[in-house]
Design a protein around this motif. Structure first.
Motif, PDB file in Angstrom:
ATOM      1  N   GLN A  95       8.095   4.478   4.731  1.00  0.00           N
ATOM      2  CA  GLN A  95       7.303   5.478   4.015  1.00  0.00           C
ATOM      3  C   GLN A  95       7.499   6.873   4.600  1.00  0.00           C
ATOM      4  O   GLN A  95       7.499   7.866   3.865  1.00  0.00           O
ATOM      5  CB  GLN A  95       5.825   5.086   4.021  1.00  0.00           C
ATOM      6  CG  GLN A  95       5.528   3.842   3.216  1.00  0.00           C
ATOM      7  CD  GLN A  95       5.945   3.955   1.757  1.00  0.00           C
ATOM      8  OE1 GLN A  95       5.845   5.011   1.146  1.00  0.00           O
ATOM      9  NE2 GLN A  95       6.426   2.863   1.204  1.00  0.00           N
ATOM     10  N   ILE A  96       7.686   6.972   5.915  1.00  0.00           N
ATOM     11  CA  ILE A  96       7.981   8.274   6.523  1.00  0.00           C
ATOM     12  C   ILE A  96       9.343   8.765   6.047  1.00  0.00           C
ATOM     13  O   ILE A  96       9.517   9.948   5.743  1.00  0.00           O
ATOM     14  CB  ILE A  96       7.916   8.185   8.063  1.00  0.00           C
ATOM     15  CG1 ILE A  96       6.472   7.974   8.512  1.00  0.00           C
ATOM     16  CG2 ILE A  96       8.495   9.444   8.703  1.00  0.00           C
ATOM     17  CD1 ILE A  96       6.325   7.667   9.994  1.00  0.00           C
ATOM     18  N   THR A  97      10.320   7.859   5.956  1.00  0.00           N
ATOM     19  CA  THR A  97      11.638   8.221   5.443  1.00  0.00           C
ATOM     20  C   THR A  97      11.533   8.723   4.010  1.00  0.00           C
ATOM     21  O   THR A  97      12.159   9.727   3.645  1.00  0.00           O
ATOM     22  CB  THR A  97      12.589   7.008   5.516  1.00  0.00           C
ATOM     23  OG1 THR A  97      12.667   6.551   6.866  1.00  0.00           O
ATOM     24  CG2 THR A  97      13.969   7.364   5.014  1.00  0.00           C
ATOM     25  N   LEU A  98      10.741   8.043   3.192  1.00  0.00           N
ATOM     26  CA  LEU A  98      10.547   8.496   1.815  1.00  0.00           C
ATOM     27  C   LEU A  98       9.846   9.849   1.763  1.00  0.00           C
ATOM     28  O   LEU A  98      10.198  10.691   0.927  1.00  0.00           O
ATOM     29  CB  LEU A  98       9.727   7.471   1.029  1.00  0.00           C
ATOM     30  CG  LEU A  98      10.475   6.258   0.535  1.00  0.00           C
ATOM     31  CD1 LEU A  98       9.520   5.299  -0.151  1.00  0.00           C
ATOM     32  CD2 LEU A  98      11.585   6.637  -0.407  1.00  0.00           C
ATOM     33  N   PHE A  99       8.878  10.064   2.631  1.00  0.00           N
ATOM     34  CA  PHE A  99       8.190  11.358   2.662  1.00  0.00           C
ATOM     35  C   PHE A  99       9.183  12.481   2.963  1.00  0.00           C
ATOM     36  O   PHE A  99       9.143  13.532   2.326  1.00  0.00           O
ATOM     37  CB  PHE A  99       7.065  11.337   3.704  1.00  0.00           C
ATOM     38  CG  PHE A  99       6.310  12.625   3.779  1.00  0.00           C
ATOM     39  CD1 PHE A  99       5.407  12.979   2.795  1.00  0.00           C
ATOM     40  CD2 PHE A  99       6.516  13.497   4.835  1.00  0.00           C
ATOM     41  CE1 PHE A  99       4.715  14.179   2.861  1.00  0.00           C
ATOM     42  CE2 PHE A  99       5.837  14.696   4.911  1.00  0.00           C
ATOM     43  CZ  PHE A  99       4.928  15.044   3.917  1.00  0.00           C
ATOM     44  N   LEU A 139       0.819  -1.212   0.000  1.00  0.00           N
ATOM     45  CA  LEU A 139       0.000   0.000   0.000  1.00  0.00           C
ATOM     46  C   LEU A 139       0.856   1.268   0.000  1.00  0.00           C
ATOM     47  O   LEU A 139       0.388   2.323  -0.410  1.00  0.00           O
ATOM     48  CB  LEU A 139      -0.952   0.013   1.189  1.00  0.00           C
ATOM     49  CG  LEU A 139      -2.195  -0.843   1.039  1.00  0.00           C
ATOM     50  CD1 LEU A 139      -2.984  -0.861   2.344  1.00  0.00           C
ATOM     51  CD2 LEU A 139      -3.066  -0.337  -0.086  1.00  0.00           C
ATOM     52  N   GLY A 140       2.111   1.147   0.424  1.00  0.00           N
ATOM     53  CA  GLY A 140       3.006   2.295   0.404  1.00  0.00           C
ATOM     54  C   GLY A 140       3.252   2.826  -0.992  1.00  0.00           C
ATOM     55  O   GLY A 140       3.526   4.015  -1.179  1.00  0.00           O
ATOM     56  N   ILE A 141       3.146   1.981  -1.996  1.00  0.00           N
ATOM     57  CA  ILE A 141       3.350   2.412  -3.374  1.00  0.00           C
ATOM     58  C   ILE A 141       2.252   3.382  -3.785  1.00  0.00           C
ATOM     59  O   ILE A 141       2.500   4.364  -4.478  1.00  0.00           O
ATOM     60  CB  ILE A 141       3.381   1.191  -4.320  1.00  0.00           C
ATOM     61  CG1 ILE A 141       4.558   0.287  -3.963  1.00  0.00           C
ATOM     62  CG2 ILE A 141       3.458   1.633  -5.774  1.00  0.00           C
ATOM     63  CD1 ILE A 141       4.539  -1.048  -4.679  1.00  0.00           C
ATOM     64  N   ILE A 142       1.040   3.127  -3.330  1.00  0.00           N
ATOM     65  CA  ILE A 142      -0.116   3.919  -3.756  1.00  0.00           C
ATOM     66  C   ILE A 142      -0.478   5.014  -2.754  1.00  0.00           C
ATOM     67  O   ILE A 142      -0.708   6.157  -3.132  1.00  0.00           O
ATOM     68  CB  ILE A 142      -1.334   2.995  -3.979  1.00  0.00           C
ATOM     69  CG1 ILE A 142      -1.013   1.967  -5.050  1.00  0.00           C
ATOM     70  CG2 ILE A 142      -2.569   3.796  -4.364  1.00  0.00           C
ATOM     71  CD1 ILE A 142      -1.991   0.836  -5.124  1.00  0.00           C
ATOM     72  N   THR A 143      -0.501   4.661  -1.470  1.00  0.00           N
ATOM     73  CA  THR A 143      -1.034   5.589  -0.466  1.00  0.00           C
ATOM     74  C   THR A 143       0.033   6.292   0.365  1.00  0.00           C
ATOM     75  O   THR A 143      -0.317   7.061   1.260  1.00  0.00           O
ATOM     76  CB  THR A 143      -1.973   4.851   0.505  1.00  0.00           C
ATOM     77  OG1 THR A 143      -1.215   3.904   1.257  1.00  0.00           O
ATOM     78  CG2 THR A 143      -3.102   4.167  -0.241  1.00  0.00           C
ATOM     79  N   GLY A 144       1.303   6.004   0.106  1.00  0.00           N
ATOM     80  CA  GLY A 144       2.339   6.579   0.955  1.00  0.00           C
ATOM     81  C   GLY A 144       2.288   5.938   2.331  1.00  0.00           C
ATOM     82  O   GLY A 144       2.140   4.729   2.454  1.00  0.00           O
TER      83      GLY A 144
END
Length: 125
Positions: free
Chosen positions: A68-72, A32-37
């Motif tokens: 996902q937080i790191t990517l954000f 879900l990280g791919i779509i929803t962050g």
């Protein structure tokens, strides 16, 4: 031996294999990280964090959430750097890293293995 020696080591394997429903939820937390962050992993982590029987799901959702937080944070930095054109090169790298590592994490989680992202800030413990 310092406290940071085993920061990225996976936790010990749970007794027995994780049930299929937990493996599926862990798979969803990663993909879900791919779509929803970070939203998808956050919802799964919040739903499963208080249930001790869902330890595998909680661990993998927490790992996906941290990534996902790191990517954000990386996207914010890339946006700031895009004013000097360097960020325009960083955006595609972050998107590809998100796609590749999320799929790898989902595949490992579906096999019942704990996955650790190669680079992620461990903000949620």
């Amino acid at each position: 031996m310092s406290e940071f020696d085993n920061v990225t080591a996976p936790p010990p394997a749970p007794e027995g294999a994780a049930p299929q429903d937990q493996r599926t939820m862990a798979l969803l937390a990663h993909l879900l990280g791919i779509i929803t962050g970070f939203i998808g992993a956050l919802v799964i982590w919040l739903v499963s964090k208080d249930d001790a029987a869902k330890g595998f799901v909680t661990d993998q959702a927490k790992e996906a959430l941290n990534f996902q937080i790191t990517l954000f944070i990386g996207y914010v930095v890339a946006w700031v750097l895009s004013f000097i054109l360097i960020g325009l090169l960083v955006f595609p790298v972050l998107m590809i890293a998100n796609l590749v590592f999320s799929i790898l994490g989902g595949m490992k989680a579906n096999n019942g293995e704990a996955y650790r992202y190669p680079f992620a800030l461990r903000l949620i413990k």
